[in-house]
Design a protein around this motif. Structure first.
Motif, PDB file in Angstrom:
ATOM      1  N   GLU A  31       0.840  -1.196   0.000  1.00 52.99           N
ATOM      2  CA  GLU A  31       0.000   0.000   0.000  1.00 52.99           C
ATOM      3  C   GLU A  31       0.875   1.246   0.000  1.00 52.99           C
ATOM      4  O   GLU A  31       0.601   2.220  -0.702  1.00 52.99           O
ATOM      5  CB  GLU A  31      -0.904  -0.026   1.232  1.00 52.99           C
ATOM      6  N   THR A  34       2.118   1.844  -3.447  1.00 48.92           N
ATOM      7  CA  THR A  34       1.054   2.322  -4.320  1.00 48.92           C
ATOM      8  C   THR A  34       0.784   3.798  -4.102  1.00 48.92           C
ATOM      9  O   THR A  34       0.717   4.588  -5.044  1.00 48.92           O
ATOM     10  CB  THR A  34      -0.240   1.533  -4.053  1.00 48.92           C
ATOM     11  N   ALA A  38       1.526   7.092  -6.476  1.00 48.12           N
ATOM     12  CA  ALA A  38       0.442   8.006  -6.835  1.00 48.12           C
ATOM     13  C   ALA A  38       0.854   9.439  -6.601  1.00 48.12           C
ATOM     14  O   ALA A  38       0.385  10.360  -7.286  1.00 48.12           O
ATOM     15  CB  ALA A  38      -0.810   7.675  -6.041  1.00 48.12           C
TER      16      ALA A  38
ATOM     17  N   GLU B  62     -13.460   1.969   2.629  1.00 42.72           N
ATOM     18  CA  GLU B  62     -13.455   2.096   1.162  1.00 42.72           C
ATOM     19  C   GLU B  62     -12.798   3.401   0.751  1.00 42.72           C
ATOM     20  O   GLU B  62     -12.908   4.413   1.438  1.00 42.72           O
ATOM     21  CB  GLU B  62     -14.895   2.070   0.626  1.00 42.72           C
ATOM     22  N   SER B  63     -12.090   3.345  -0.369  1.00 44.87           N
ATOM     23  CA  SER B  63     -11.491   4.581  -0.874  1.00 44.87           C
ATOM     24  C   SER B  63     -11.845   4.739  -2.345  1.00 44.87           C
ATOM     25  O   SER B  63     -12.003   3.749  -3.062  1.00 44.87           O
ATOM     26  CB  SER B  63      -9.967   4.511  -0.688  1.00 44.87           C
ATOM     27  N   GLN B  64     -11.977   6.016  -2.768  1.00 49.69           N
ATOM     28  CA  GLN B  64     -12.337   6.242  -4.158  1.00 49.69           C
ATOM     29  C   GLN B  64     -11.221   5.826  -5.091  1.00 49.69           C
ATOM     30  O   GLN B  64     -11.461   5.397  -6.210  1.00 49.69           O
ATOM     31  CB  GLN B  64     -12.652   7.732  -4.418  1.00 49.69           C
ATOM     32  N   GLU B  65      -9.959   5.993  -4.605  1.00 49.55           N
ATOM     33  CA  GLU B  65      -8.838   5.771  -5.525  1.00 49.55           C
ATOM     34  C   GLU B  65      -8.264   4.364  -5.425  1.00 49.55           C
ATOM     35  O   GLU B  65      -7.072   4.196  -5.336  1.00 49.55           O
ATOM     36  CB  GLU B  65      -7.715   6.777  -5.232  1.00 49.55           C
ATOM     37  N   GLY B  66      -9.110   3.339  -5.403  1.00 48.61           N
ATOM     38  CA  GLY B  66      -8.530   2.000  -5.449  1.00 48.61           C
ATOM     39  C   GLY B  66      -8.989   1.091  -4.328  1.00 48.61           C
ATOM     40  O   GLY B  66     -10.121   1.207  -3.850  1.00 48.61           O
ATOM     41  N   PRO B  67      -8.112   0.144  -3.895  1.00 53.27           N
ATOM     42  CA  PRO B  67      -8.516  -0.843  -2.887  1.00 53.27           C
ATOM     43  C   PRO B  67      -8.784  -0.177  -1.546  1.00 53.27           C
ATOM     44  O   PRO B  67      -8.293   0.921  -1.285  1.00 53.27           O
ATOM     45  CB  PRO B  67      -7.307  -1.776  -2.798  1.00 53.27           C
ATOM     46  N   ARG B  69      -8.584   1.070   2.190  1.00 50.89           N
ATOM     47  CA  ARG B  69      -7.391   1.414   2.953  1.00 50.89           C
ATOM     48  C   ARG B  69      -7.522   0.934   4.386  1.00 50.89           C
ATOM     49  O   ARG B  69      -8.590   0.968   4.970  1.00 50.89           O
ATOM     50  CB  ARG B  69      -7.186   2.932   2.964  1.00 50.89           C
TER      51      ARG B  69
END
Lengths: 206, 105
Positions: A31, A34, A38, B62-67, B69
């Motif tokens: 994470e 990633t 970003a 939940e996050s907007q930009e992917g998996p 967190r």
């Protein structure tokens, strides 16, 4: 270093901690990569800021194994903890292995002595009890510088003493194992704060 | 001076940040490295240990930009520990200030 290499080094060096703990930790680092990417950072930049994955893994291992040893002081946990501590540097060769071997030596000696005394006591009793039978064997003479009754009593006494020694040594061993665990914890706390520690490939870490 | 203290300082910082708000790992690392020069990689094992000792818990959001967190949240025990560490820190800082003040007389 690439992200792939970093993660692989971690996985390879953490295969002995519980699988879910390892996966948890790896998830965190992945994470981190990633999110770092970003932000526009390169894999190499991120690896540099994270530090040496070997050192991180070593610290996690020592952390884990020592906590286990303090919780449950079995001989195998202690041995693992001693080995992990030794992995933390040359410093530990003197301050961990030395005392540990000394303690192990003393305990082994005590166990042997207890066994010896117990066995001699048993032999004395059995020797007296089966004297007629034993003396049937050619050339075997069972003789004592004291009377039959005395011999049997002394034999029982030795056996009892040997068994008591054994019990005492058992508790000493348990105490010794738990003491070792605590000493390793103490030792680990000290060395993980040393900046002049002669560790292999040492990096200046907090 | 307590040897544990140095390790505890990083612990104190992490707990202090989490006392203010829940954070995900990367956020925490960034906040810390803004103020203190640290090997960022050592923060995750620290978080892992804090979780094992019951000072923090984790949850997924939940996050907007992917998996989703993983967020870290401080517990009651964690807050107590943070207060204790903060007390030690103040004692330490005041002690050092005393010594330094004496030296400059």
């Amino acid at each position: 270093m690439t992200k792939k290499t970093f993660i692989e080094v971690l996985k390879k060096n953490l295969h002995m901690i519980p699988i879910e703990d390892m996966n948890d930790l790896i998830y965190d680092y992945e994470e981190h990569f990633t999110l770092g990417e970003a932000e526009g950072r390169t894999e190499d930049e991120i690896c540099k800021s994270l530090g040496n994955p070997y050192d991180i893994a070593k610290q996690v291992r020592a952390d884990y194994v020592i906590a286990e040893a303090v919780e449950e002081s079995t001989s195998s946990n202690i041995l693992r903890a001693v080995l992990a501590s030794l992995g933390l540097g040359l410093f530990n060769l003197i301050f961990v292995l030395g005392p540990f071997l000394g303690l192990a030596g003393v305990l082994i000696g005590l166990w042997a002595a207890s066994l010896g005394v117990t066995l001699s006591g048993i032999c004395l009793v059995l020797g007296m009890a089966f004297r007629p039978l034993l003396e049937l064997i050619p050339y075997v003479v069972v003789s004592m510088p004291f009377g039959n009754m005395a011999a049997i009593l002394i034999g029982i006494g030795f056996t009892a003493m040997g068994l008591l020694m054994g019990i005492g040594t058992y508790y000493l061993t348990k105490g010794g194992l738990s003491l070792t665990a605590r000493y390793l914890q103490f030792n680990y706390n000290i060395i993980s704060n040393r900046k002049d520690n002669p560790r292999k490939g040492a990096r200046d870490e907090n | 001076m307590n040897i544990q203290f140095k390790k505890g300082v990083l612990e104190l910082c992490v707990l202090a940040i989490l006392d203010q708000k829940d954070c995900y790992g990367y956020e925490l690392v960034n906040e810390l490295s803004d103020s203190i020069a640290i090997s960022e990689g050592t923060i995750y094992p620290l978080l892992r240990r804090l979780k094992k000792e019951g000072f923090v818990t984790t949850y997924l959001r939940e996050s907007q930009e992917g998996p989703p967190r993983k967020y870290y949240q401080i517990t009651e025990v964690g807050k107590e520990t943070k207060d204790a560490l903060l007390g030690e820190w103040h004692k330490f800082v005041n002690g050092v200030n005393d010594v330094v003040a004496k030296e400059s007389e």
